[in-house]
Design a protein around this motif. Sequence first.
Motif, PDB file in Angstrom:
ATOM      1  N   SER A  85       0.998  15.207 -15.439  1.00  0.00           N
ATOM      2  CA  SER A  85       2.095  14.611 -16.112  1.00  0.00           C
ATOM      3  C   SER A  85       2.472  13.062 -16.355  1.00  0.00           C
ATOM      4  N   LEU A  86       1.614  12.878 -16.190  1.00  0.00           N
ATOM      5  CA  LEU A  86       2.071  11.049 -15.542  1.00  0.00           C
ATOM      6  C   LEU A  86       1.823   9.831 -16.256  1.00  0.00           C
ATOM      7  N   GLN A  87       1.826  10.722 -17.474  1.00  0.00           N
ATOM      8  CA  GLN A  87       1.580   9.266 -19.582  1.00  0.00           C
ATOM      9  C   GLN A  87       3.138   8.819 -19.171  1.00  0.00           C
ATOM     10  N   ASP A  88       4.198   8.613 -18.746  1.00  0.00           N
ATOM     11  CA  ASP A  88       5.186   8.651 -19.117  1.00  0.00           C
ATOM     12  C   ASP A  88       4.910   6.633 -17.924  1.00  0.00           C
ATOM     13  N   LEU A  89       5.011   7.249 -16.697  1.00  0.00           N
ATOM     14  CA  LEU A  89       4.530   5.891 -14.968  1.00  0.00           C
ATOM     15  C   LEU A  89       2.829   5.213 -15.692  1.00  0.00           C
ATOM     16  N   ILE A  90       2.201   6.357 -16.405  1.00  0.00           N
ATOM     17  CA  ILE A  90       0.800   5.508 -16.040  1.00  0.00           C
ATOM     18  C   ILE A  90       0.271   6.066 -17.659  1.00  0.00           C
ATOM     19  N   PRO A  91       0.587   4.403 -18.309  1.00  0.00           N
ATOM     20  CA  PRO A  91       0.148   5.390 -19.433  1.00  0.00           C
ATOM     21  C   PRO A  91      -1.683   4.521 -19.885  1.00  0.00           C
ATOM     22  N   LYS A 142      -2.320   0.110 -15.705  1.00  0.00           N
ATOM     23  CA  LYS A 142      -0.779  -0.231 -16.462  1.00  0.00           C
ATOM     24  C   LYS A 142       0.102   0.955 -16.626  1.00  0.00           C
ATOM     25  N   MET A 143       0.943   0.516 -15.396  1.00  0.00           N
ATOM     26  CA  MET A 143       1.927   1.655 -14.637  1.00  0.00           C
ATOM     27  C   MET A 143       2.939   0.788 -14.506  1.00  0.00           C
ATOM     28  N   VAL A 144       4.369   1.813 -14.972  1.00  0.00           N
ATOM     29  CA  VAL A 144       5.365   1.765 -13.968  1.00  0.00           C
ATOM     30  C   VAL A 144       5.644   2.258 -12.259  1.00  0.00           C
ATOM     31  N   LEU A 145       5.724   1.085 -11.202  1.00  0.00           N
ATOM     32  CA  LEU A 145       5.560   0.883 -10.152  1.00  0.00           C
ATOM     33  C   LEU A 145       7.261   1.904  -9.855  1.00  0.00           C
ATOM     34  N   THR A 146       6.471   3.067  -9.347  1.00  0.00           N
ATOM     35  CA  THR A 146       7.193   3.681  -8.763  1.00  0.00           C
ATOM     36  C   THR A 146       6.628   4.930  -7.672  1.00  0.00           C
ATOM     37  N   ASP A 147       7.082   5.447  -6.367  1.00  0.00           N
ATOM     38  CA  ASP A 147       6.522   5.716  -5.504  1.00  0.00           C
ATOM     39  C   ASP A 147       5.397   6.892  -5.799  1.00  0.00           C
ATOM     40  N   ASP A 148       5.823   7.603  -7.072  1.00  0.00           N
ATOM     41  CA  ASP A 148       4.756   8.377  -7.510  1.00  0.00           C
ATOM     42  C   ASP A 148       3.251   8.104  -8.052  1.00  0.00           C
ATOM     43  N   SER A 149       3.605   6.830  -8.999  1.00  0.00           N
ATOM     44  CA  SER A 149       2.926   6.364  -9.476  1.00  0.00           C
ATOM     45  C   SER A 149       1.598   5.392  -8.448  1.00  0.00           C
TER      46      SER A 149
END
Length: 173
Positions: free
Chosen positions: A32-38, A70-77
């Motif tokens: 469920s990481l759609q917010d981080l990697i759309p 396309k992603m928000v760069l975090t440790d998880d993504s």
Amino acid sequence: MAENAKWYVIHTYSGYENKVATNIEKSVENRSLQDLIPEVRVPTETVTEIKDNKKREVERKIFPGYVLVKMVLTDDSWYVVRNTRGVTGFVGPASKPVPLTDEEVEALGVEVKQIEVNYAVGNIVAIVDGPLEGFTGVVEELDLDKNKVKVVVSMFGRETPVELELDQAQLEN
């Protein structure tokens, strides 16, 4: 959060681009990481190949060995993308992810920017950018798909058709 997402380029084993893209999409869904990697893309183009005197349309990868994410760069993504099978790393110094600039994204044609046009064929428009800035002309044709407008400008007593990008002209007030 997804509006902060930027495009990153990841390097893959050649020939694994589609598999890597699919695997990243599955991981995103499962976690469920759609917010981080759309979005994940493998840029392709359709080319006509002639083989044995037969023409056929073939989809070819524009950048073999690379996938755009396309992603928000975090440790998880970062972890999800970096640990996907077939990914050899992010493109950037010391494999530190460096996002593409807006200009690069536009030049690659990854995201098509929709330009709102407030004029139509027959309208008088002002040219607001480029070498003919300050001139006015009549819209002769619009090609929204190609982001082009043909404007007939009167220069030195002559009608001259010029092709502009859609955002180089605007409705005359």
